[in-house]
Enzyme design. Sequence first.
Site, PDB file in Angstrom:
ATOM      1  N   LYS A  67       0.810  -1.232   0.000  1.00  0.00           N
ATOM      2  CA  LYS A  67       0.000   0.000   0.000  1.00  0.00           C
ATOM      3  C   LYS A  67       0.843   1.283   0.000  1.00  0.00           C
ATOM      4  O   LYS A  67       0.467   2.293   0.590  1.00  0.00           O
ATOM      5  CB  LYS A  67      -0.998   0.038   1.178  1.00  0.00           C
ATOM      6  CG  LYS A  67      -1.832  -1.191   1.374  1.00  0.00           C
ATOM      7  CD  LYS A  67      -2.299  -1.834   0.096  1.00  0.00           C
ATOM      8  CE  LYS A  67      -3.378  -1.069  -0.624  1.00  0.00           C
ATOM      9  NZ  LYS A  67      -3.733  -1.773  -1.911  1.00  0.00           N
ATOM     10  N   GLY A  69       2.272   2.422  -3.107  1.00  0.00           N
ATOM     11  CA  GLY A  69       2.420   2.903  -4.478  1.00  0.00           C
ATOM     12  C   GLY A  69       2.917   1.841  -5.450  1.00  0.00           C
ATOM     13  O   GLY A  69       3.387   2.156  -6.544  1.00  0.00           O
ATOM     14  N   TRP A  72       1.124   1.792  -8.946  1.00  0.00           N
ATOM     15  CA  TRP A  72       1.579   2.926  -9.761  1.00  0.00           C
ATOM     16  C   TRP A  72       2.983   2.684 -10.300  1.00  0.00           C
ATOM     17  O   TRP A  72       3.266   2.868 -11.487  1.00  0.00           O
ATOM     18  CB  TRP A  72       1.541   4.199  -8.907  1.00  0.00           C
ATOM     19  CG  TRP A  72       1.673   5.469  -9.656  1.00  0.00           C
ATOM     20  CD1 TRP A  72       1.527   5.658 -11.008  1.00  0.00           C
ATOM     21  CD2 TRP A  72       1.974   6.762  -9.094  1.00  0.00           C
ATOM     22  NE1 TRP A  72       1.717   6.985 -11.319  1.00  0.00           N
ATOM     23  CE2 TRP A  72       1.995   7.672 -10.167  1.00  0.00           C
ATOM     24  CE3 TRP A  72       2.221   7.209  -7.790  1.00  0.00           C
ATOM     25  CZ2 TRP A  72       2.254   9.037  -9.966  1.00  0.00           C
ATOM     26  CZ3 TRP A  72       2.469   8.568  -7.593  1.00  0.00           C
ATOM     27  CH2 TRP A  72       2.485   9.470  -8.669  1.00  0.00           C
ATOM     28  N   HIS A 126       7.237  -7.611  -2.121  1.00  0.00           N
ATOM     29  CA  HIS A 126       7.000  -6.823  -0.903  1.00  0.00           C
ATOM     30  C   HIS A 126       8.007  -7.196   0.185  1.00  0.00           C
ATOM     31  O   HIS A 126       7.972  -6.656   1.285  1.00  0.00           O
ATOM     32  CB  HIS A 126       5.593  -7.080  -0.356  1.00  0.00           C
ATOM     33  CG  HIS A 126       4.498  -6.402  -1.128  1.00  0.00           C
ATOM     34  ND1 HIS A 126       4.582  -5.099  -1.549  1.00  0.00           N
ATOM     35  CD2 HIS A 126       3.282  -6.852  -1.533  1.00  0.00           C
ATOM     36  CE1 HIS A 126       3.465  -4.768  -2.188  1.00  0.00           C
ATOM     37  NE2 HIS A 126       2.667  -5.821  -2.193  1.00  0.00           N
ATOM     38  N   ARG A 150       6.540   5.293   1.309  1.00  0.00           N
ATOM     39  CA  ARG A 150       5.403   6.175   1.561  1.00  0.00           C
ATOM     40  C   ARG A 150       5.298   6.498   3.044  1.00  0.00           C
ATOM     41  O   ARG A 150       5.719   5.678   3.887  1.00  0.00           O
ATOM     42  CB  ARG A 150       4.110   5.473   1.100  1.00  0.00           C
ATOM     43  CG  ARG A 150       2.913   6.381   1.055  1.00  0.00           C
ATOM     44  CD  ARG A 150       1.666   5.652   0.562  1.00  0.00           C
ATOM     45  NE  ARG A 150       0.604   6.604   0.238  1.00  0.00           N
ATOM     46  CZ  ARG A 150      -0.644   6.288  -0.021  1.00  0.00           C
ATOM     47  NH1 ARG A 150      -1.017   5.018  -0.018  1.00  0.00           N
ATOM     48  NH2 ARG A 150      -1.533   7.210  -0.296  1.00  0.00           N
ATOM     49  N   LYS A 288      -7.793   6.820  -3.531  1.00  0.00           N
ATOM     50  CA  LYS A 288      -7.644   8.271  -3.677  1.00  0.00           C
ATOM     51  C   LYS A 288      -6.318   8.656  -4.334  1.00  0.00           C
ATOM     52  O   LYS A 288      -6.260   9.544  -5.168  1.00  0.00           O
ATOM     53  CB  LYS A 288      -7.714   8.936  -2.301  1.00  0.00           C
ATOM     54  CG  LYS A 288      -9.113   9.201  -1.812  1.00  0.00           C
ATOM     55  CD  LYS A 288      -9.023  10.143  -0.616  1.00  0.00           C
ATOM     56  CE  LYS A 288     -10.405  10.562  -0.131  1.00  0.00           C
ATOM     57  NZ  LYS A 288     -10.296  11.333   1.128  1.00  0.00           N
TER      58      LYS A 288
HETATM   59  P1  A3P Z   1      -4.759   5.193  -1.153  1.00  0.00           P
HETATM   60  O1  A3P Z   1      -5.449   4.018  -0.540  1.00  0.00           O
HETATM   61  O2  A3P Z   1      -4.161   6.101  -0.135  1.00  0.00           O
HETATM   62  O3  A3P Z   1      -5.593   5.921  -2.130  1.00  0.00           O
HETATM   63  P2  A3P Z   1      -0.334  -0.289  -3.584  1.00  0.00           P
HETATM   64  O4  A3P Z   1      -0.375  -0.097  -5.060  1.00  0.00           O
HETATM   65  O5  A3P Z   1       1.056  -0.454  -3.046  1.00  0.00           O
HETATM   66  O6  A3P Z   1      -1.276  -1.339  -3.149  1.00  0.00           O
HETATM   67  O7  A3P Z   1      -0.781   1.098  -2.934  1.00  0.00           O
HETATM   68  C1  A3P Z   1      -2.102   1.520  -3.094  1.00  0.00           C
HETATM   69  C2  A3P Z   1      -2.159   3.015  -2.983  1.00  0.00           C
HETATM   70  O8  A3P Z   1      -1.667   3.619  -4.206  1.00  0.00           O
HETATM   71  C3  A3P Z   1      -3.589   3.481  -2.828  1.00  0.00           C
HETATM   72  O9  A3P Z   1      -3.501   4.641  -1.994  1.00  0.00           O
HETATM   73  C4  A3P Z   1      -3.969   3.797  -4.258  1.00  0.00           C
HETATM   74  O10 A3P Z   1      -5.058   4.670  -4.369  1.00  0.00           O
HETATM   75  C5  A3P Z   1      -2.689   4.410  -4.779  1.00  0.00           C
HETATM   76  N1  A3P Z   1      -2.579   4.351  -6.248  1.00  0.00           N
HETATM   77  C6  A3P Z   1      -2.955   3.344  -7.058  1.00  0.00           C
HETATM   78  N2  A3P Z   1      -2.728   3.660  -8.347  1.00  0.00           N
HETATM   79  C7  A3P Z   1      -2.216   4.907  -8.364  1.00  0.00           C
HETATM   80  C8  A3P Z   1      -1.794   5.795  -9.409  1.00  0.00           C
HETATM   81  N3  A3P Z   1      -1.893   5.441 -10.676  1.00  0.00           N
HETATM   82  N4  A3P Z   1      -1.337   7.001  -9.043  1.00  0.00           N
HETATM   83  C9  A3P Z   1      -1.234   7.362  -7.750  1.00  0.00           C
HETATM   84  N5  A3P Z   1      -1.623   6.576  -6.718  1.00  0.00           N
HETATM   85  C10 A3P Z   1      -2.104   5.350  -7.025  1.00  0.00           C
END
Ligand code: A3P
Length: 321
Positions: A67, A69, A72, A126, A150, A288
Amino acid sequence: GSMAASGDDDMADLVISSLPLETRCPPYHLRQHGGFWFSEPFLPAVAAARARFEARPSDVLLASFPKSGTTWLKALAIATLHRADHPPRSLDHPLRRRNPHDCVETRDSGDDVLAALPSPRLLATHLPYTHVPKSVTTEGAGCKIVYVCRDPKDALVSKWLFTKKRLAFAAVDDSPPKPYTIDEMFELFCDGRCTCGPQWHHVLGYWEASRRQPEKVLFLRYEEMLRDPVGNVRKLAEFMGCAFSVEEEAAGVAEEVVELCSMDTLKNMEVNKNGTQNHVRNEAFFRKGVAGDWSNHMTPEMAARLDKIVEDALRGSGFAF
Ligand code: A3P
């Protein structure tokens, strides 16, 4: 010396049932090993991969605490690395058909699949730095690692909301998920008790590695990526050995990569709206995507307490969030 917890060099003789157990973190029981907590069902595969996986110097391993990023970073790395074959604006881009998690290999892919992949391979984990396959971190050999870090409070809140969705998804009609409050998760998280926790030691391990070997480990921050996505994609491309050319810069290719991988674009793709992974709907990975959303779910007192724990743990390390 390193302040990060040191993993066991050898997980070969692992007797899982003898490791400290934590049962209050759904959806899996956790076991502690080498200073970190792991999902119990995955530990045998972690040990096997640590001993057996053969890294190639051209591999790029995307690493993160959950969680933080990951989704992304995966999307950005795929779009950047494969832009010659798949220009970011092409209508049949792999990211338009598949969730980013389905475009990158993990331990679950299996030895044969991994061995058969052409170079450069894009992989993801991870695991803490101390627990990745030995061949990944061998001095003088190993492969490239990109880590995304993060703010622990945002990672915590993101994880809590994600876990609730996951529990709801897994629940069958006659056994609704038991309520899972942020207070429950907070106490455990503060004590490092969550998958791959403590989060701050996870971060510190990769940060220290990036300081020792900057050409091998790229350390990115989610908040910085939000602030300057194009600058961070340039850094990523350069690090992976595929810097944007003058022509590409002039044509705005880095901007196109950022656009393709933006929250808005990915979130609205059919596969990410309606597809599923093993345990969760794809849409759960896109919430978000901002910095500081923790303040909508945690009290200032909770935040101060966690900040203090993290600060104390990192004091003297040279790293701060
Ligand atoms: P939030 O829950 O704070 O919105 P992971 O990918 O490691 O599981 O992390 C998930 C987090 O990254 C979530 O944060 C998600 O919304 C955010 N996320 C997913 N895709 C993204 C993107 N394309 N750009 C920015 N943040 C993104």
